[in-house]
Design a protein around this motif. Structure first.
Motif, PDB file in Angstrom:
ATOM      1  N   TYR A  80       0.804  -1.481   0.134  1.00 40.20           N
ATOM      2  CA  TYR A  80       0.094   0.078   0.131  1.00 40.20           C
ATOM      3  C   TYR A  80       0.967   1.217   0.071  1.00 40.20           C
ATOM      4  CZ  TYR A  80      -3.129  -3.535   1.674  1.00 40.20           C
ATOM      5  OH  TYR A  80      -3.808  -4.986   1.824  1.00 40.20           O
ATOM      6  N   ASP A  81       2.050   1.120   0.362  1.00 38.62           N
ATOM      7  CA  ASP A  81       3.158   2.419   0.517  1.00 38.62           C
ATOM      8  C   ASP A  81       2.789   3.450  -0.720  1.00 38.62           C
ATOM      9  OD1 ASP A  81       3.284   0.946   2.616  1.00 38.62           O
ATOM     10  OD2 ASP A  81       5.579   0.605   2.391  1.00 38.62           O
ATOM     11  N   ASP A  82       3.117   2.829  -2.057  1.00 44.29           N
ATOM     12  CA  ASP A  82       3.337   3.665  -3.091  1.00 44.29           C
ATOM     13  C   ASP A  82       2.004   4.557  -3.277  1.00 44.29           C
ATOM     14  OD1 ASP A  82       5.848   2.884  -3.841  1.00 44.29           O
ATOM     15  OD2 ASP A  82       5.006   1.427  -5.331  1.00 44.29           O
ATOM     16  N   GLU A  83       0.653   3.859  -2.948  1.00 46.81           N
ATOM     17  CA  GLU A  83      -0.446   4.590  -3.082  1.00 46.81           C
ATOM     18  C   GLU A  83      -0.437   5.544  -1.970  1.00 46.81           C
ATOM     19  OE1 GLU A  83      -4.112   2.178  -3.514  1.00 46.81           O
ATOM     20  OE2 GLU A  83      -5.169   4.031  -3.850  1.00 46.81           O
ATOM     21  N   ILE A  84      -0.193   5.273  -0.641  1.00 44.22           N
ATOM     22  CA  ILE A  84      -0.325   6.228   0.566  1.00 44.22           C
ATOM     23  C   ILE A  84       0.625   7.397   0.048  1.00 44.22           C
ATOM     24  CG2 ILE A  84       0.547   6.517   2.796  1.00 44.22           C
ATOM     25  CD1 ILE A  84      -0.005   3.654   3.292  1.00 44.22           C
ATOM     26  N   THR A  85       1.758   7.147  -0.506  1.00 44.95           N
ATOM     27  CA  THR A  85       2.767   8.180  -0.896  1.00 44.95           C
ATOM     28  C   THR A  85       2.104   9.276  -1.927  1.00 44.95           C
ATOM     29  OG1 THR A  85       4.740   6.991  -0.432  1.00 44.95           O
ATOM     30  CG2 THR A  85       5.039   9.036  -2.003  1.00 44.95           C
ATOM     31  N   GLY A  86       1.547   8.716  -2.955  1.00 50.12           N
ATOM     32  CA  GLY A  86       0.818   9.388  -3.837  1.00 50.12           C
ATOM     33  C   GLY A  86      -0.241  10.267  -3.560  1.00 50.12           C
ATOM     34  N   CYS A  87      -1.265   9.704  -2.483  1.00 48.51           N
ATOM     35  CA  CYS A  87      -2.325  10.244  -1.943  1.00 48.51           C
ATOM     36  C   CYS A  87      -1.853  11.410  -1.220  1.00 48.51           C
ATOM     37  CB  CYS A  87      -3.097   9.249  -1.396  1.00 48.51           C
ATOM     38  SG  CYS A  87      -4.223   8.200  -2.340  1.00 48.51           S
ATOM     39  N   ARG A  88      -0.927  11.122  -0.173  1.00 53.31           N
ATOM     40  CA  ARG A  88      -0.367  12.305   0.579  1.00 53.31           C
ATOM     41  C   ARG A  88       0.111  13.647  -0.308  1.00 53.31           C
ATOM     42  NH1 ARG A  88       3.089   8.489   4.725  1.00 53.31           N
ATOM     43  NH2 ARG A  88       1.334   8.040   6.134  1.00 53.31           N
ATOM     44  N   GLU A  89       0.847  13.277  -1.393  1.00 49.73           N
ATOM     45  CA  GLU A  89       1.372  14.298  -2.281  1.00 49.73           C
ATOM     46  C   GLU A  89       0.198  15.047  -2.964  1.00 49.73           C
ATOM     47  OE1 GLU A  89       5.396  12.052  -3.527  1.00 49.73           O
ATOM     48  OE2 GLU A  89       3.762  12.233  -5.108  1.00 49.73           O
ATOM     49  N   ARG A  90      -0.840  14.192  -3.248  1.00 50.04           N
ATOM     50  CA  ARG A  90      -2.202  14.990  -3.774  1.00 50.04           C
ATOM     51  C   ARG A  90      -2.824  15.705  -2.737  1.00 50.04           C
ATOM     52  NH1 ARG A  90      -4.672   9.911  -6.098  1.00 50.04           N
ATOM     53  NH2 ARG A  90      -6.542  11.147  -6.338  1.00 50.04           N
ATOM     54  N   LEU A  91      -2.702  15.107  -1.504  1.00 53.13           N
ATOM     55  CA  LEU A  91      -3.496  15.918  -0.269  1.00 53.13           C
ATOM     56  C   LEU A  91      -2.543  17.081  -0.212  1.00 53.13           C
ATOM     57  CD1 LEU A  91      -5.811  15.270   1.525  1.00 53.13           C
ATOM     58  CD2 LEU A  91      -4.388  14.218   3.016  1.00 53.13           C
ATOM     59  N   ALA A  92      -1.277  17.107  -0.317  1.00 49.47           N
ATOM     60  CA  ALA A  92      -0.539  18.322   0.244  1.00 49.47           C
ATOM     61  C   ALA A  92      -0.909  19.535  -0.983  1.00 49.47           C
ATOM     62  CB  ALA A  92       0.834  18.071   0.201  1.00 49.47           C
ATOM     63  N   ASP A  93      -1.094  18.946  -2.336  1.00 47.62           N
ATOM     64  CA  ASP A  93      -1.366  19.876  -3.117  1.00 47.62           C
ATOM     65  C   ASP A  93      -2.675  20.734  -3.032  1.00 47.62           C
ATOM     66  OD1 ASP A  93       1.111  19.571  -4.201  1.00 47.62           O
ATOM     67  OD2 ASP A  93       0.345  18.148  -5.760  1.00 47.62           O
ATOM     68  N   LEU A  94      -3.728  20.194  -2.347  1.00 51.61           N
ATOM     69  CA  LEU A  94      -4.822  20.849  -2.157  1.00 51.61           C
ATOM     70  C   LEU A  94      -5.042  21.552  -1.250  1.00 51.61           C
ATOM     71  CD1 LEU A  94      -7.374  17.480  -2.902  1.00 51.61           C
ATOM     72  CD2 LEU A  94      -7.143  19.382  -4.435  1.00 51.61           C
ATOM     73  N   ASP A  95      -4.757  22.761  -1.379  1.00 52.93           N
ATOM     74  CA  ASP A  95      -4.725  24.046  -0.270  1.00 52.93           C
ATOM     75  C   ASP A  95      -6.273  24.152   0.428  1.00 52.93           C
ATOM     76  OD1 ASP A  95      -4.071  26.119   1.179  1.00 52.93           O
ATOM     77  OD2 ASP A  95      -4.127  27.705  -0.572  1.00 52.93           O
ATOM     78  N   PRO A  96      -5.971  23.676   1.697  1.00 58.01           N
ATOM     79  CA  PRO A  96      -7.322  23.909   2.585  1.00 58.01           C
ATOM     80  C   PRO A  96      -7.650  25.164   2.969  1.00 58.01           C
ATOM     81  CG  PRO A  96      -5.427  23.312   3.785  1.00 58.01           C
ATOM     82  CD  PRO A  96      -4.692  23.556   2.526  1.00 58.01           C
ATOM     83  N   GLU A  97      -6.853  26.230   2.603  1.00 60.81           N
ATOM     84  CA  GLU A  97      -7.139  27.697   3.079  1.00 60.81           C
ATOM     85  C   GLU A  97      -8.446  27.998   2.307  1.00 60.81           C
ATOM     86  OE1 GLU A  97      -6.024  29.424   5.713  1.00 60.81           O
ATOM     87  OE2 GLU A  97      -4.758  27.409   5.905  1.00 60.81           O
ATOM     88  N   ARG A  98      -9.221  28.801   2.998  1.00 59.92           N
ATOM     89  CA  ARG A  98     -10.382  29.629   2.117  1.00 59.92           C
ATOM     90  C   ARG A  98      -9.861  30.475   1.355  1.00 59.92           C
ATOM     91  NH1 ARG A  98     -15.767  29.762   3.105  1.00 59.92           N
ATOM     92  NH2 ARG A  98     -15.687  28.412   4.874  1.00 59.92           N
ATOM     93  N   PRO A  99     -10.221  30.601   0.135  1.00 59.69           N
ATOM     94  CA  PRO A  99      -9.812  31.690  -0.757  1.00 59.69           C
ATOM     95  C   PRO A  99     -10.314  33.026  -0.359  1.00 59.69           C
ATOM     96  CG  PRO A  99     -11.326  30.444  -1.720  1.00 59.69           C
ATOM     97  CD  PRO A  99     -10.953  29.686  -0.474  1.00 59.69           C
ATOM     98  N   GLU A 100      -9.615  34.300  -0.770  1.00 61.82           N
ATOM     99  CA  GLU A 100     -10.163  35.509  -0.637  1.00 61.82           C
ATOM    100  C   GLU A 100     -11.255  35.844  -2.005  1.00 61.82           C
ATOM    101  OE1 GLU A 100      -8.945  40.210  -0.246  1.00 61.82           O
ATOM    102  OE2 GLU A 100      -7.477  38.589   0.005  1.00 61.82           O
ATOM    103  N   LEU A 101     -12.528  35.704  -1.677  1.00 65.75           N
ATOM    104  CA  LEU A 101     -13.366  35.813  -2.652  1.00 65.75           C
ATOM    105  C   LEU A 101     -13.637  37.375  -3.303  1.00 65.75           C
ATOM    106  CD1 LEU A 101     -16.385  33.849  -0.904  1.00 65.75           C
ATOM    107  CD2 LEU A 101     -14.681  33.022  -2.832  1.00 65.75           C
TER     108      LEU A 101
END
Length: 270
Positions: A80-101
Motif C-alpha cells: 500500500y505504500d506507493d499509493e499512500i505516498t501518492g495520495c499524501r502528495e495529492r493531498l498536500a497539493d490541495l490547499d485547505p485555506e479558504r480563498p479570498e473571494l
C-alpha cells in the motif's frame, strides 16, 4: 552511548542511574530532542521510540500501532505504500485555506437600466420634434440625448460588471467547496490505506512478536495482543531497530546490561 547529567559523564551500552534522582521521562525527552538536558548521544530516535522508548509502570500502549512502527524502523514495506505516498502528495497539493473571494457587488436593477433606456428614447423623440420643426436650436435636445445615452451605457456597463463579479465569486466558492470534498475523500483514502498497511505489517511481525513475548522473563499471555503494556513494549523494542537509548523504569531483567543485550539496544535504567 554517552550521557552527561549534573556534571557527571556516563558511557557504555547500559547505564544505571538508579542511584541518582534523574527522572526517566527527562532522559526520554532528551533522547527525542525535546530537552537539552541531560545530554544524551546518540539521539536518532525513530518513530517507534515515541511508543516504546520509555518503558515504565502504568504506561499505556497501542500495541499494533507500535509493532507497525517497529516494522518500519526495520525498513519493512507494504503493497500500500506507493499509493499512500501518492495520495499524501495529492493531498498536500490541495490547499485547505479558504480563498479570498471577489468583493461582493450589488446587482444593478433591471428597472434602473430600463428607466435609462426610456430616457434615451424620450430625448431622441425631442430631437426628432425639433428637427421636424426645422428648429435651428436643437442643440440642447441633442446634448440631453447624448447625456442620456452616456448614462444608459454606464448603467449597462455596471450591470454587466456586477454580473461578472457575482459569477467570479460563485465560481471561487464552488471551487473551494469542490477542493474540500476532494481533500476529505483523499484523507479518508489515506486513513484506510494506512490502516491496511499497519495490518499488513502487524501480520508480518505477529509470529516474531509472540516469540519475543515468550522469551521475555515473566509470564506470557495466551494472546500476544492482550499482553500488558510493559511486556508488549519490551517485545516491540526487541523487534525494532532501536539505535537511540531506551529508558527503562521496570525490573524485567537482572541488570541493565542484560536488558541491553535482550533488546539489542542501548539502555538507560532510571
Amino acid at each position: 552511548m554517552r550521557l552527561w547529567v549534573d556534571g557527571t559523564h556516563y558511557e557504555g551500552r547500559a547505564i544505571d542511574l538508579r542511584a541518582t534522582d534523574v527522572d526517566g521521562a527527562a532522559v526520554a525527552r532528551a533522547v527525542r530532542g525535546e530537552a537539552l538536558t541531560p545530554t544524551v548521544t546518540p539521539t536518532a530516535a525513530s518513530a517507534v521510540y515515541g511508543y516504546v522508548g520509555h518503558v515504565r509502570p502504568g504506561m499505556g500502549l497501542r500495541t499494533k500501532t507500535a509493532l507497525a512502527a517497529a516494522a518500519r524502523s526495520r525498513g519493512m514495506t507494504t503493497p500500500y505504500d506507493d499509493e499512500i505516498t501518492g495520495c499524501r502528495e495529492r493531498l498536500a497539493d490541495l490547499d485547505p485555506e479558504r480563498p479570498e473571494l471577489p468583493t461582493q457587488v450589488d446587482p444593478v436593477a433591471d428597472r434602473t437600466v430600463r428607466e435609462a433606456a426610456e430616457a434615451v428614447a424620450a430625448h431622441r423623440g425631442r430631437v426628432r420634434v425639433h428637427e421636424g420643426l426645422a428648429d435651428r436650436d436643437a442643440s440642447e435636445a441633442r446634448s440631453d440625448l447624448r447625456a442620456a445615452a452616456r448614462r444608459l451605457a454606464e448603467r449597462e456597463t455596471e450591470r454587466e460588471a456586477a454580473k461578472q463579479a457575482r459569477a467570479r465569486r460563485r465560481d471561487a466558492a464552488r471551487e473551494f467547496r469542490d477542493r474540500l470534498v476532494a481533500r476529505r475523500r483523499l484523507a479518508d483514502r489515506v486513513a484506510n490505506l494506512e490502516r491496511d498497511a499497519r495490518a499488513s505489517l502487524v501480520d508480518a511481525l505477529e509470529g516474531r512478536f509472540s516469540a519475543a513475548l515468550d522469551s521475555l522473563p515473566g509470564p506470557s499471555p495466551d494472546d500476544p495482543f492482550d499482553a500488558p503494556p510493559v511486556a508488549a513494549a519490551l517485545s516491540v523494542l526487541r523487534l525494532a531497530d532501536a539505535e537511540a537509548p531506551v529508558v527503562l523504569e521496570v525490573d524485567r531483567f537482572g541488570d541493565p546490561a542484560t536488558a541491553a543485550t535482550w533488546l539489542s539496544a542501548p539502555v538507560v535504567r532510571c
